[in-house]
Design a protein around this motif. Structure first.
Motif, PDB file in Angstrom:
ATOM      1  N   SER A 238      38.116  11.876   3.424  1.00 13.97           N
ATOM      2  CA  SER A 238      37.048  12.486   2.650  1.00 13.97           C
ATOM      3  C   SER A 238      36.847  13.916   3.099  1.00 13.97           C
ATOM      4  O   SER A 238      37.422  14.370   4.096  1.00 13.97           O
ATOM      5  N   LEU A 239      35.992  14.624   2.359  1.00 13.36           N
ATOM      6  CA  LEU A 239      35.671  15.997   2.726  1.00 13.36           C
ATOM      7  C   LEU A 239      34.879  16.060   4.029  1.00 13.36           C
ATOM      8  O   LEU A 239      35.001  17.025   4.792  1.00 13.36           O
ATOM      9  N   LEU A 240      34.056  15.036   4.292  1.00  9.98           N
ATOM     10  CA  LEU A 240      33.337  15.008   5.559  1.00  9.98           C
ATOM     11  C   LEU A 240      34.293  14.790   6.725  1.00  9.98           C
ATOM     12  O   LEU A 240      34.116  15.351   7.813  1.00  9.98           O
ATOM     13  N   LEU A 241      35.336  13.980   6.520  1.00 14.51           N
ATOM     14  CA  LEU A 241      36.350  13.798   7.550  1.00 14.51           C
ATOM     15  C   LEU A 241      37.138  15.093   7.746  1.00 14.51           C
ATOM     16  O   LEU A 241      37.489  15.462   8.870  1.00 14.51           O
ATOM     17  N   GLU A 242      37.392  15.800   6.645  1.00 10.64           N
ATOM     18  CA  GLU A 242      38.043  17.103   6.745  1.00 10.64           C
ATOM     19  C   GLU A 242      37.194  18.059   7.589  1.00 10.64           C
ATOM     20  O   GLU A 242      37.714  18.842   8.390  1.00 10.64           O
ATOM     21  N   GLY A 243      35.874  17.975   7.410  1.00 13.29           N
ATOM     22  CA  GLY A 243      34.981  18.787   8.221  1.00 13.29           C
ATOM     23  C   GLY A 243      35.063  18.428   9.687  1.00 13.29           C
ATOM     24  O   GLY A 243      35.009  19.303  10.563  1.00 13.29           O
TER      25      GLY A 243
ATOM     26  N   ALA B 270      36.383  29.982  10.256  1.00 15.48           N
ATOM     27  CA  ALA B 270      37.002  29.190   9.190  1.00 15.48           C
ATOM     28  C   ALA B 270      36.215  27.903   8.945  1.00 15.48           C
ATOM     29  O   ALA B 270      36.045  27.478   7.791  1.00 15.48           O
ATOM     30  N   TYR B 271      35.731  27.295  10.010  1.00 14.50           N
ATOM     31  CA  TYR B 271      34.930  26.075   9.866  1.00 14.50           C
ATOM     32  C   TYR B 271      33.639  26.368   9.110  1.00 14.50           C
ATOM     33  O   TYR B 271      33.268  25.634   8.185  1.00 14.50           O
ATOM     34  N   LEU B 272      32.958  27.443   9.475  1.00  9.45           N
ATOM     35  CA  LEU B 272      31.702  27.775   8.808  1.00  9.45           C
ATOM     36  C   LEU B 272      31.915  28.190   7.355  1.00  9.45           C
ATOM     37  O   LEU B 272      31.066  27.934   6.497  1.00  9.45           O
ATOM     38  N   GLU B 273      33.031  28.838   7.070  1.00 17.80           N
ATOM     39  CA  GLU B 273      33.322  29.237   5.699  1.00 17.80           C
ATOM     40  C   GLU B 273      33.389  28.029   4.780  1.00 17.80           C
ATOM     41  O   GLU B 273      32.917  28.069   3.644  1.00 17.80           O
ATOM     42  N   ARG B 274      33.945  26.931   5.284  1.00 19.29           N
ATOM     43  CA  ARG B 274      34.135  25.728   4.463  1.00 19.29           C
ATOM     44  C   ARG B 274      32.978  24.753   4.581  1.00 19.29           C
ATOM     45  O   ARG B 274      32.610  24.094   3.597  1.00 19.29           O
ATOM     46  N   PHE B 275      32.376  24.669   5.766  1.00 18.58           N
ATOM     47  CA  PHE B 275      31.390  23.613   6.013  1.00 18.58           C
ATOM     48  C   PHE B 275      30.042  24.144   6.498  1.00 18.58           C
ATOM     49  O   PHE B 275      29.206  23.381   6.978  1.00 18.58           O
ATOM     50  N   GLY B 276      29.830  25.428   6.369  1.00 19.92           N
ATOM     51  CA  GLY B 276      28.580  26.024   6.829  1.00 19.92           C
ATOM     52  C   GLY B 276      27.374  25.653   6.004  1.00 19.92           C
ATOM     53  O   GLY B 276      26.246  25.986   6.366  1.00 19.92           O
ATOM     54  N   HIS B 277      27.572  24.932   4.876  1.00 14.51           N
ATOM     55  CA  HIS B 277      26.444  24.527   4.030  1.00 14.51           C
ATOM     56  C   HIS B 277      25.787  23.237   4.513  1.00 14.51           C
ATOM     57  O   HIS B 277      24.800  22.798   3.924  1.00 14.51           O
ATOM     58  N   PHE B 278      26.312  22.602   5.560  1.00 12.21           N
ATOM     59  CA  PHE B 278      25.725  21.355   6.051  1.00 12.21           C
ATOM     60  C   PHE B 278      24.265  21.593   6.448  1.00 12.21           C
ATOM     61  O   PHE B 278      23.911  22.652   6.980  1.00 12.21           O
ATOM     62  N   VAL B 279      23.428  20.606   6.208  1.00 12.92           N
ATOM     63  CA  VAL B 279      21.993  20.754   6.432  1.00 12.92           C
ATOM     64  C   VAL B 279      21.460  19.559   7.223  1.00 12.92           C
ATOM     65  O   VAL B 279      22.101  18.524   7.312  1.00 12.92           O
ATOM     66  N   GLU B 280      20.252  19.728   7.769  1.00 10.00           N
ATOM     67  CA  GLU B 280      19.577  18.647   8.478  1.00 10.00           C
ATOM     68  C   GLU B 280      18.566  17.923   7.602  1.00 10.00           C
ATOM     69  O   GLU B 280      18.083  16.854   7.962  1.00 10.00           O
ATOM     70  N   SER B 281      18.209  18.506   6.482  1.00 10.50           N
ATOM     71  CA  SER B 281      17.180  17.936   5.637  1.00 10.50           C
ATOM     72  C   SER B 281      17.387  18.441   4.218  1.00 10.50           C
ATOM     73  O   SER B 281      18.013  19.482   4.003  1.00 10.50           O
TER      74      SER B 281
ATOM     75  N   HIS C 125      15.580   9.513  15.294  1.00 15.74           N
ATOM     76  CA  HIS C 125      14.647   9.320  14.181  1.00 15.74           C
ATOM     77  C   HIS C 125      15.431   9.101  12.887  1.00 15.74           C
ATOM     78  O   HIS C 125      15.169   8.167  12.139  1.00 15.74           O
ATOM     79  N   ALA C 126      16.381   9.966  12.613  1.00 12.46           N
ATOM     80  CA  ALA C 126      17.246   9.862  11.440  1.00 12.46           C
ATOM     81  C   ALA C 126      18.450  10.746  11.715  1.00 12.46           C
ATOM     82  O   ALA C 126      18.458  11.556  12.640  1.00 12.46           O
ATOM     83  N   THR C 127      19.500  10.591  10.920  1.00 12.03           N
ATOM     84  CA  THR C 127      20.659  11.473  11.043  1.00 12.03           C
ATOM     85  C   THR C 127      21.005  12.040   9.673  1.00 12.03           C
ATOM     86  O   THR C 127      20.720  11.434   8.651  1.00 12.03           O
ATOM     87  N   THR C 128      21.597  13.224   9.701  1.00 12.33           N
ATOM     88  CA  THR C 128      22.125  13.860   8.492  1.00 12.33           C
ATOM     89  C   THR C 128      23.558  14.279   8.813  1.00 12.33           C
ATOM     90  O   THR C 128      24.016  14.095   9.947  1.00 12.33           O
ATOM     91  N   PRO C 129      24.305  14.825   7.853  1.00 11.71           N
ATOM     92  CA  PRO C 129      25.718  15.110   8.113  1.00 11.71           C
ATOM     93  C   PRO C 129      26.008  15.977   9.327  1.00 11.71           C
ATOM     94  O   PRO C 129      27.087  15.865   9.900  1.00 11.71           O
ATOM     95  N   VAL C 130      25.083  16.842   9.747  1.00  8.48           N
ATOM     96  CA  VAL C 130      25.363  17.641  10.946  1.00  8.48           C
ATOM     97  C   VAL C 130      25.420  16.771  12.195  1.00  8.48           C
ATOM     98  O   VAL C 130      25.904  17.220  13.236  1.00  8.48           O
ATOM     99  N   TRP C 131      24.925  15.546  12.125  1.00 17.63           N
ATOM    100  CA  TRP C 131      24.972  14.628  13.256  1.00 17.63           C
ATOM    101  C   TRP C 131      26.283  13.840  13.312  1.00 17.63           C
ATOM    102  O   TRP C 131      26.521  13.100  14.272  1.00 17.63           O
ATOM    103  N   THR C 132      27.145  13.973  12.318  1.00 14.62           N
ATOM    104  CA  THR C 132      28.329  13.121  12.209  1.00 14.62           C
ATOM    105  C   THR C 132      29.186  13.091  13.466  1.00 14.62           C
ATOM    106  O   THR C 132      29.679  12.022  13.850  1.00 14.62           O
ATOM    107  N   PRO C 133      29.412  14.227  14.174  1.00 14.53           N
ATOM    108  CA  PRO C 133      30.256  14.150  15.380  1.00 14.53           C
ATOM    109  C   PRO C 133      29.761  13.151  16.422  1.00 14.53           C
ATOM    110  O   PRO C 133      30.565  12.644  17.215  1.00 14.53           O
TER     111      PRO C 133
END
Length: 811
Positions: A492-497, A512-523, A745-753
């Motif tokens: 998936s794209l998240l795995l690509e990230g 390069a990482y931020l160019e592609r995945f810098g839109h990740f958010v916590e909320s 408390h909760a996780t969002t995609p920036v917590w994936t690692p």
């Protein structure tokens, strides 16, 4: 007694905030007033400034503060190394060591405590608690001077600078003093609030107490005894005795954690008379400062000592009520879109992104009564009064559409997504600064509609995959112990990230990482910065990604092998049962394989909306309506359209203050409380519970057969025992070690690692469609979600067993 511009003794008139920092000034004031403060002195801010100037650090530090948005952890490490290599001028070194000699001689050779004391610390608006460094059990001049230098450099850590950024504090305007104090050989220690920090009651004093030094409580390593004393009557209103398994004790150098003797684990730390004596002392300190205080205390030889006092920055403005605004209505905090609300909503977030998300889902699944959501004390609650006829009829149609294949996940994606992705690419490419106001708002309206569309895709894909998984369980395929294995191993794209992040940690190049995945958010609230805007968040991701025991592709290969073996078991089932099982599997796998991609694109829209709103904010600031672009998030969307040049700064200030106070609240999971008869007696709720499971309204701490059990809802199956690690935010990512149990408390995609490190996870909010549930199932680790107050009930560092299949954690 030595007197220099570099040292100020407790009680001196010169121990002001500017010279001694918040902690030093407070201790000096209490010492002068006769409170039992262990003696000590302050290495003044003048010493810090002289050290910085003499080592040529001034320009580099100011440049670092001015360009914080571009600071990397590598550069911050270099700054700390410069501090470590710096030479303390001889006059400062002599002043520090001579004062220490005087202090140690007066106190019979007792070791010292060395603590940072910033000029922006312990203030009503920002406590800086835990951001700068402290060192206990310091012995000898060499260790003392090293500790002082480390305290100076701690202002320039990613954690401290991130705190400055979040609270609007300019680090270049902060100076650091250092408190040097006799270390009391404490038999017990704790924290005292001279007003109840949860309820806001000013007439109650709240005391936490544990054995040994106070670091075990401050660091969350132990569950302390809890005592509540009535301030006026001096009567103990509550006394809770905890199982105090660990304590902090002095070591040869520094401190160590060790087990508490069995006889003292369940013993009461403070008898009622001592608790009242301590509460009386706390009330006097509050009177001295004129405001409720957060006080650290210790007990030695039956006498209390005060080692810190600061204003309570988390105190509600008054007694907070959690009542439904609609008579008889029921509400759940962490349902559906509520899983993406980690804080009280900003006025702009409530009237843009969350309104779009909730409305889009409700149009497709009109299961709740109106209004669909409300804000109660700023926190988002979703309606839990369901339309009975819809609950009875609609699921049949949904299941039939899945079984017949009319809504195949792959086909749906190929049919619907290309045009939507083209639109999204167009939205991201709009030159915002060149747009007129009318075009800019048209762009925002279109973006919000797009957000609703993608939120429905996230909801439908995750729900359809889960429904298929539940149906497949009913076939009871021989030899298939874990059905979720069939839904893992999706690229998936998240795995690509994850791959790109791992590569960035190895090369040290993040562009390069931020160019592609810098839109990740916590909320989903646009008030929160994206990953691209948050160097401290990026540093936290780097810290976590570097600990992963296996690479994303190694994990993908393993999961695919397991999935292949499980698919063979499904296809080995004969007859009509086997045909149906294979059919359901193929359909539901099609949805599971695209769920992460839907989340990826959903975040792209969120980032585009934030950028557009900030552009409007900048225009309003240029017109004098706002002081800065970020103020825009304290206006509602309709107000934003109208507030072209009208000064809204007073409105912003009031709403910012209100939201800051709402952040300090502890919102209940259910309104009314889960024990209320409205939940038990409602036939709609009984029907819903028969599908979702009874734990939906029976979550939190229970005791079963003498064992404390934290009850949530099943998120991802499996059973694991590990060390609990309470992670409150990205600033704590570095604390998670391979094999730990993530408690959040909760996780969002920036917590994936973190899911590639943890052996299991527990979250306070979220259900089967939450980010944590989606990722935990994909990574193959157990998850208990929706476990109310998990971050408060689970002690950091203790052993815990997570049973994701049952939805419980054994403490």
């Amino acid at each position: 007694m030595i007197i220099t511009p570099y040292v100020s003794w407790f009680g001196d008139e010169s121990a002001t905030l500017a010279d001694a920092g918040g902690k030093g000034a407070s201790l000096s004031r209490m010492y002068q007033a006769g409170f039992p403060v262990p003696p000590g002195y302050i290495v003044t801010t003048n010493a810090y400034r002289t050290f910085v100037q003499s080592n040529g650090l001034q320009e580099e530090l100011l440049d670092l503060a001015r360009s914080y948005a571009g600071v990397s952890e590598t550069r911050l490490m270099a700054i700390r190394q410069i501090f470590a290599r710096g030479s303390i001028p001889a006059a400062i070194e002599e002043a520090i060591t001579q004062a220490a000699s005087d202090l140690v001689l007066r106190r019979a050779g007792l070791p010292l405590v060395v603590r940072s004391s910033a000029t922006a610390e312990d203030q009503p608006g920002a406590s800086f608690a835990g951001q700068l460094h402290s060192y206990l059990n310091v012995r000898g001049d060499t260790a003392l001077l090293e500790a002082v230098q480390r305290c100076w450099s701690s202002l320039w850590t990613a954690r401290a600078l991130g705190y400055c950024a979040r609270h609007g504090v300019d680090p270049s305007a902060i100076d650091v003093a250092v408190v040097v104090q006799v270390m009391v050989p404490a038999q017990a220690s704790g924290i005292m609030f001279t007003a109840n920090p949860v309820s806001g009651l000013r007439g109650e004093i709240s005391i936490d107490a544990a054995w040994g030094l106070g670091e075990a409580i401050v660091g969350g390593l132990v569950t302390p005894d809890h005592v509540v004393v009535d301030k006026a009557t001096e009567v103990v209103k509550q006394m809770t005795i905890a199982d105090k398994a660990v304590m902090t004790a002095p070591a040869a150098i520094g401190t160590k954690e060790r087990a508490v003797e069995q006889v003292r684990r369940h013993a009461q730390v403070l008898e009622a008379p001592k608790a009242i004596e301590l509460a009386r002392l706390g009330a006097k300190i509050e009177g001295c400062f004129g405001t409720p205080q957060d006080i650290e205390w210790c007990l030695a030889d039956d006498a209390f000592f005060i080692v810190q006092a600061r204003p309570i920055t988390t105190l509600p403005s008054g007694l907070v009520q959690w009542n439904s605004p609609i008579a008889g209505a029921k509400w759940i905090k962490d349902l559906q879109a509520g899983e993406w609300a980690t804080e009280p909503l900003s006025p702009l977030g409530a009237t843009t992104t969350f309104l779009s998300m909730i409305s889009a889902r409700q149009r497709k699944l009109p299961m709740q009564r109106r209004p669909w959501h409300v804000l109660i004390n700023g926190w988002l609650y979703i309606r839990a009064d369901f339309r009975l006829l819809w609950l009875m009829v609609a699921p049949v149609g949904l299941l039939w559409s899945l079984v017949t294949g009319r809504r195949d996940g792959h086909n749906r994606m190929r049919r619907r997504w290309p045009s939507r992705l083209a639109d999204l690419n167009t939205l991201e490419g709009v030159p915002l600064r060149g747009c007129s106001d009318e075009r800019l708002f048209a762009h925002l309206d279109r973006s919000l509609a797009t957000l609703g569309w993608w939120w429905w895709e996230v909801t439908w894909y995750s729900a359809a995959a889960l429904i298929g998984e539940q149906i497949l369980r009913k076939f009871k395929v021989p030899g298939l112990a874990d059905v979720t294995v069939l839904y893992r191993g999706n690229d998936s794209l998240l795995l690509e990230g994850e791959r790109a992040l791992r590569e960035a940690t190895q090369t040290g190049e993040s562009s390069a990482y931020l160019e592609r995945f810098g839109h990740f958010v916590e909320s989903a609230d646009p008030i929160h910065r994206t990953l691209r805007e948050s160097p401290d968040l990026l540093d936290a991701q780097f810290a976590a990604a570097g600990k992963g025991p296996i690479s994303p592709d190694e994990r993908l290969e393993r999961l695919r092998r397991e999935r292949d073996e499980a698919e063979k078991l499904v296809h080995s089932v004969s007859g009509l049962r086997g045909v149906l099982a294979g059919w359901v599997l193929a359909l539901s796998q099609g949805y599971a394989s695209h769920t992460d991609d839907a989340v990826f694109h959903f975040q792209r829209v969120l980032a585009a909306i934030r950028a557009g709103l900030l552009e409007v904010g900048q225009r309003r600031a240029n017109a004098g309506a706002l002081q800065q672009a970020e103020d825009v998030f304290y206006l509602e969307y309709r107000e934003l359209r109208q507030a072209r040049s009208k000064d809204m700064s007073d409105v912003v200030a009031i709403r910012r203050s209100l939201r800051d106070s709402q952040k300090r609240l502890a919102p209940p999971a259910f309104i009314p409380p889960a024990s209320d008869h409205a939940w038990r007696d409602d036939p709609q709720m009984r029907l819903f519970s028969s599908v979702a499971g009874e734990p939906l309204v029976r979550r939190g701490m229970e005791e079963r057969n003498g064992q404390r059990i934290l009850v949530g809802v099943p998120g991802s199956p499996g059973r694991v025992r590990g060390t609990a690690r309470v992670i409150t935010g990205p600033e704590d990512f570095h604390r998670l070690k391979p094999g730990d149990v993530l408690v959040a408390h909760a996780t969002t995609p920036v917590w994936t690692p973190l899911f590639n490190i943890a052996s299991a996870a527990i979250t306070e909010v979220g259900g089967p469609f939450s980010h944590a549930a989606i990722v935990a199932r994909e990574f193959g680790i157990p998850l208990v979600s929706g476990a109310i107050d998990a971050t408060h009930l689970v002690t950091d560092g203790v052993a815990i067993t997570v049973d994701g299949s049952a939805g419980v954690a054994e403490l």
